[in-house]
Design a protein around this motif. Sequence first.
Motif, PDB file in Angstrom:
ATOM      1  N   ARG A 150      -8.533 -23.378  -5.561  1.00  0.00           N
ATOM      2  CA  ARG A 150      -7.903 -21.953  -6.044  1.00  0.00           C
ATOM      3  C   ARG A 150      -8.792 -20.907  -5.347  1.00  0.00           C
ATOM      4  NH1 ARG A 150      -8.716 -24.171 -10.971  1.00  0.00           N
ATOM      5  NH2 ARG A 150      -8.604 -21.786 -12.278  1.00  0.00           N
ATOM      6  N   SER A 151     -10.139 -20.662  -5.200  1.00  0.00           N
ATOM      7  CA  SER A 151     -10.139 -18.703  -4.725  1.00  0.00           C
ATOM      8  C   SER A 151      -8.943 -18.440  -3.660  1.00  0.00           C
ATOM      9  CB  SER A 151     -11.214 -19.102  -4.175  1.00  0.00           C
ATOM     10  OG  SER A 151     -11.852 -20.135  -3.350  1.00  0.00           O
ATOM     11  N   THR A 152      -8.413 -19.701  -3.543  1.00  0.00           N
ATOM     12  CA  THR A 152      -7.658 -18.619  -1.992  1.00  0.00           C
ATOM     13  C   THR A 152      -6.177 -18.868  -2.886  1.00  0.00           C
ATOM     14  OG1 THR A 152      -8.551 -19.889  -0.345  1.00  0.00           O
ATOM     15  CG2 THR A 152      -6.396 -19.270  -0.229  1.00  0.00           C
ATOM     16  N   LEU A 153      -5.563 -20.015  -3.477  1.00  0.00           N
ATOM     17  CA  LEU A 153      -4.680 -20.712  -3.949  1.00  0.00           C
ATOM     18  C   LEU A 153      -3.872 -19.516  -5.306  1.00  0.00           C
ATOM     19  CD1 LEU A 153      -4.551 -24.497  -3.521  1.00  0.00           C
ATOM     20  CD2 LEU A 153      -3.110 -22.969  -2.071  1.00  0.00           C
ATOM     21  N   LEU A 154      -4.896 -19.327  -5.783  1.00  0.00           N
ATOM     22  CA  LEU A 154      -4.758 -18.480  -6.644  1.00  0.00           C
ATOM     23  C   LEU A 154      -4.813 -17.197  -6.518  1.00  0.00           C
ATOM     24  CD1 LEU A 154      -6.320 -20.747  -9.884  1.00  0.00           C
ATOM     25  CD2 LEU A 154      -4.253 -20.847  -8.778  1.00  0.00           C
ATOM     26  N   ARG A 155      -5.058 -16.048  -5.877  1.00  0.00           N
ATOM     27  CA  ARG A 155      -4.951 -15.062  -5.434  1.00  0.00           C
ATOM     28  C   ARG A 155      -4.366 -14.431  -5.763  1.00  0.00           C
ATOM     29  NH1 ARG A 155      -5.060 -17.232  -0.638  1.00  0.00           N
ATOM     30  NH2 ARG A 155      -4.057 -15.443   1.212  1.00  0.00           N
ATOM     31  N   THR A 156      -4.356 -12.978  -5.571  1.00  0.00           N
ATOM     32  CA  THR A 156      -2.697 -12.269  -5.360  1.00  0.00           C
ATOM     33  C   THR A 156      -3.258 -11.301  -4.907  1.00  0.00           C
ATOM     34  OG1 THR A 156      -2.003 -12.815  -7.304  1.00  0.00           O
ATOM     35  CG2 THR A 156      -1.461 -11.002  -6.945  1.00  0.00           C
ATOM     36  N   GLU A 157      -2.398 -10.934  -3.775  1.00  0.00           N
ATOM     37  CA  GLU A 157      -2.085  -9.747  -2.548  1.00  0.00           C
ATOM     38  C   GLU A 157      -1.007  -8.902  -2.980  1.00  0.00           C
ATOM     39  OE1 GLU A 157      -4.129 -10.513   1.447  1.00  0.00           O
ATOM     40  OE2 GLU A 157      -5.300 -12.329   0.390  1.00  0.00           O
ATOM     41  N   LEU A 158      -1.090  -7.828  -2.803  1.00  0.00           N
ATOM     42  CA  LEU A 158       0.212  -6.706  -2.545  1.00  0.00           C
ATOM     43  C   LEU A 158       0.900  -6.624  -0.981  1.00  0.00           C
ATOM     44  CD1 LEU A 158      -0.133  -4.580  -5.462  1.00  0.00           C
ATOM     45  CD2 LEU A 158       1.730  -6.559  -4.820  1.00  0.00           C
ATOM     46  N   PRO A 159       1.591  -6.734  -0.661  1.00  0.00           N
ATOM     47  CA  PRO A 159       2.056  -6.472   0.446  1.00  0.00           C
ATOM     48  C   PRO A 159       2.443  -5.206   2.042  1.00  0.00           C
ATOM     49  CG  PRO A 159       4.135  -6.449  -0.331  1.00  0.00           C
ATOM     50  CD  PRO A 159       2.952  -6.494  -1.481  1.00  0.00           C
ATOM     51  N   SER A 160       2.044  -5.010   2.142  1.00  0.00           N
ATOM     52  CA  SER A 160       2.386  -3.085   2.863  1.00  0.00           C
ATOM     53  C   SER A 160       4.497  -3.152   3.039  1.00  0.00           C
ATOM     54  CB  SER A 160       1.820  -2.683   4.394  1.00  0.00           C
ATOM     55  OG  SER A 160       0.467  -3.064   3.857  1.00  0.00           O
ATOM     56  N   VAL A 161       5.238  -2.297   2.878  1.00  0.00           N
ATOM     57  CA  VAL A 161       6.375  -2.427   2.928  1.00  0.00           C
ATOM     58  C   VAL A 161       7.015  -1.744   3.479  1.00  0.00           C
ATOM     59  CG1 VAL A 161       8.413  -2.142   1.545  1.00  0.00           C
ATOM     60  CG2 VAL A 161       6.451  -3.142   0.359  1.00  0.00           C
ATOM     61  N   SER A 162       7.454  -1.523   4.749  1.00  0.00           N
ATOM     62  CA  SER A 162       8.182  -0.716   5.903  1.00  0.00           C
ATOM     63  C   SER A 162       9.750  -1.092   5.778  1.00  0.00           C
ATOM     64  CB  SER A 162       8.013  -1.232   6.947  1.00  0.00           C
ATOM     65  OG  SER A 162       5.959  -0.823   7.156  1.00  0.00           O
ATOM     66  N   LEU A 163      10.751   0.060   5.857  1.00  0.00           N
ATOM     67  CA  LEU A 163      12.071   0.752   6.467  1.00  0.00           C
ATOM     68  C   LEU A 163      12.198   0.325   7.758  1.00  0.00           C
ATOM     69  CD1 LEU A 163      13.584   2.635   3.342  1.00  0.00           C
ATOM     70  CD2 LEU A 163      12.864   0.553   3.546  1.00  0.00           C
ATOM     71  N   LEU A 164      12.907  -0.499   8.319  1.00  0.00           N
ATOM     72  CA  LEU A 164      13.153  -0.652   9.508  1.00  0.00           C
ATOM     73  C   LEU A 164      14.559  -0.389  10.218  1.00  0.00           C
ATOM     74  CD1 LEU A 164      11.281  -3.700  10.737  1.00  0.00           C
ATOM     75  CD2 LEU A 164      10.765  -1.756  10.361  1.00  0.00           C
ATOM     76  N   GLN A 165      15.262   0.956  11.560  1.00  0.00           N
ATOM     77  CA  GLN A 165      16.253   0.330  12.021  1.00  0.00           C
ATOM     78  C   GLN A 165      15.775   1.256  13.137  1.00  0.00           C
ATOM     79  OE1 GLN A 165      18.526   4.162  10.362  1.00  0.00           O
ATOM     80  NE2 GLN A 165      20.203   3.058  10.242  1.00  0.00           N
ATOM     81  N   LYS A 166      16.856  -0.127  13.507  1.00  0.00           N
ATOM     82  CA  LYS A 166      16.856   0.099  15.570  1.00  0.00           C
ATOM     83  C   LYS A 166      17.441   1.200  15.852  1.00  0.00           C
ATOM     84  CE  LYS A 166      17.931  -3.062  19.197  1.00  0.00           C
ATOM     85  NZ  LYS A 166      18.606  -4.830  19.938  1.00  0.00           N
ATOM     86  N   THR A 167      19.336   1.581  15.103  1.00  0.00           N
ATOM     87  CA  THR A 167      19.898   2.357  15.492  1.00  0.00           C
ATOM     88  C   THR A 167      20.156   2.746  14.984  1.00  0.00           C
ATOM     89  OG1 THR A 167      22.297   1.183  15.868  1.00  0.00           O
ATOM     90  CG2 THR A 167      20.290   1.447  17.594  1.00  0.00           C
ATOM     91  N   PRO A 168      21.153   4.344  14.475  1.00  0.00           N
ATOM     92  CA  PRO A 168      21.520   4.976  13.641  1.00  0.00           C
ATOM     93  C   PRO A 168      22.594   4.126  12.819  1.00  0.00           C
ATOM     94  CG  PRO A 168      20.850   6.801  15.842  1.00  0.00           C
ATOM     95  CD  PRO A 168      20.745   4.775  15.359  1.00  0.00           C
ATOM     96  N   SER A 169      23.225   3.594  13.412  1.00  0.00           N
ATOM     97  CA  SER A 169      24.201   2.852  12.745  1.00  0.00           C
ATOM     98  C   SER A 169      23.912   0.813  12.449  1.00  0.00           C
ATOM     99  CB  SER A 169      25.237   2.082  14.167  1.00  0.00           C
ATOM    100  OG  SER A 169      25.393   2.179  15.168  1.00  0.00           O
ATOM    101  N   SER A 170      22.861   0.878  12.921  1.00  0.00           N
ATOM    102  CA  SER A 170      22.382  -0.605  12.527  1.00  0.00           C
ATOM    103  C   SER A 170      21.971  -0.597  10.989  1.00  0.00           C
ATOM    104  CB  SER A 170      20.737  -0.857  13.036  1.00  0.00           C
ATOM    105  OG  SER A 170      21.091  -0.860  14.828  1.00  0.00           O
ATOM    106  N   PRO A 171      21.658  -1.320  10.151  1.00  0.00           N
ATOM    107  CA  PRO A 171      21.650  -2.243   8.633  1.00  0.00           C
ATOM    108  C   PRO A 171      19.755  -1.490   9.187  1.00  0.00           C
ATOM    109  CG  PRO A 171      21.931  -4.103   9.822  1.00  0.00           C
ATOM    110  CD  PRO A 171      21.895  -2.882  11.343  1.00  0.00           C
ATOM    111  N   VAL A 172      19.550  -1.082   7.270  1.00  0.00           N
ATOM    112  CA  VAL A 172      17.665  -0.790   7.203  1.00  0.00           C
ATOM    113  C   VAL A 172      17.397  -2.013   6.587  1.00  0.00           C
ATOM    114  CG1 VAL A 172      16.411   0.845   5.716  1.00  0.00           C
ATOM    115  CG2 VAL A 172      18.430   1.429   6.754  1.00  0.00           C
ATOM    116  N   THR A 173      16.169  -2.553   7.634  1.00  0.00           N
ATOM    117  CA  THR A 173      15.165  -3.661   7.516  1.00  0.00           C
ATOM    118  C   THR A 173      13.942  -3.045   6.297  1.00  0.00           C
ATOM    119  OG1 THR A 173      16.223  -4.638   9.692  1.00  0.00           O
ATOM    120  CG2 THR A 173      14.535  -5.344   7.670  1.00  0.00           C
TER     121      THR A 173
END
Length: 370
Positions: free
Chosen positions: A192-215
């Motif tokens: 329960r100490s592991t399975l019932l915990r809550t952790e928020l993520p780091s969020v990043s925007l990624l793009q390989k080239t100017p014409s690529s999708p933004v991830t």
Amino acid sequence: MKKFMLLLLFCHVASPVLHSLKYFYTASSGVPNFPEFVAVGLVDDVPMSHYDSNTQREEPKQDWMEKVKGDDAGYWDRQTQISQADQQTFKVRIDTAKKRFNQTGGVHIVQNMYGCEWDNETGATDGFYQFGYDGEDFLVFDLKTKTWIAPTPQAVITKHKWDGLTGQNEFYFSYFTKECIDWLKKYVDYGRSTLLRTELPSVSLLQKTPSSPVTCHASGFYPNKIMLSWMRDGEEVHEDVDHGEILHNHDGTFQKSVDLHVSSVKAEDWGRYSCVFQLSGVEKDIVTKLDPKVIKTNWGRTEIKRDGAPDSPSEVPTGVVVGVVVGLLVLAICIAGVMIWKKRNNGFQRAKTSDGSDGSASSVEAAPLK
């Protein structure tokens, strides 16, 4: 060779109190440098136990699983014996399946997935028991009718034989609706100490080239009951959006990506788009505006931290990020035993498998449930 795909989890965003216990068995033939049999157990999609034909031993994957010894001193020895018996059964099943499909050599995989789900708020439960061969559905147990479904002609013989084993099918129904749930509750309490915990993520925007999708890439969240989506003026965008799978991180947290194809987005409309991360049980969402200034690229990056404050730009090639993701995926595949599961538009396909040596009752009983 068919594409290897890992079935790690089903994401249940609507119910923040839904718990699951799943076992994955994978038997392989013709795969070099890989165990011929792997068995993995997961609680809430967290690996808890592991067995393979090289180690010949069932072992805990989490420290909290050691607590089971206090309630049952012979637990791990018993699970080892069960997995050793399963290993022999599944070896025979591959040979049987190859005969059914008129195959001789080559790479072949027999799979089995079973388990149960329990909502500790509503009390609702569910179970599943299914088999697969070379990435295609073979046999699925229908809990409502207590009979077997054969999606392919090669499985019909086994279906008829197993449908006739009414006593055994009654046992499966009882196991998935009661005994499996009891074990699930016990495991959740252990961890329960592991399975019932809550952790928020780091969020990043990624793009390989100017014409690529933004991830939009979110990493470090727990549990995996999340939604990650692109929004336009507060409404979810479905067109020109590609969703990635939820993957395990090495520290037990998860990561997920969603791509937005910006080639059709006018420059003046970029400010109308946002990537939104939602975690079940957490009221505040993480919102990341589609802003060129905060996009990581081959020529610079900015990361949105967990508190929503942008970090200062620094150069981190997108290739490094992609390499890390690929490495984590390979690690996850090794842990879970190279599960092959085909994904359709409406979700993951139920697995299928061969029967035992000849589909007889003894072949089923040779693989007892945990």
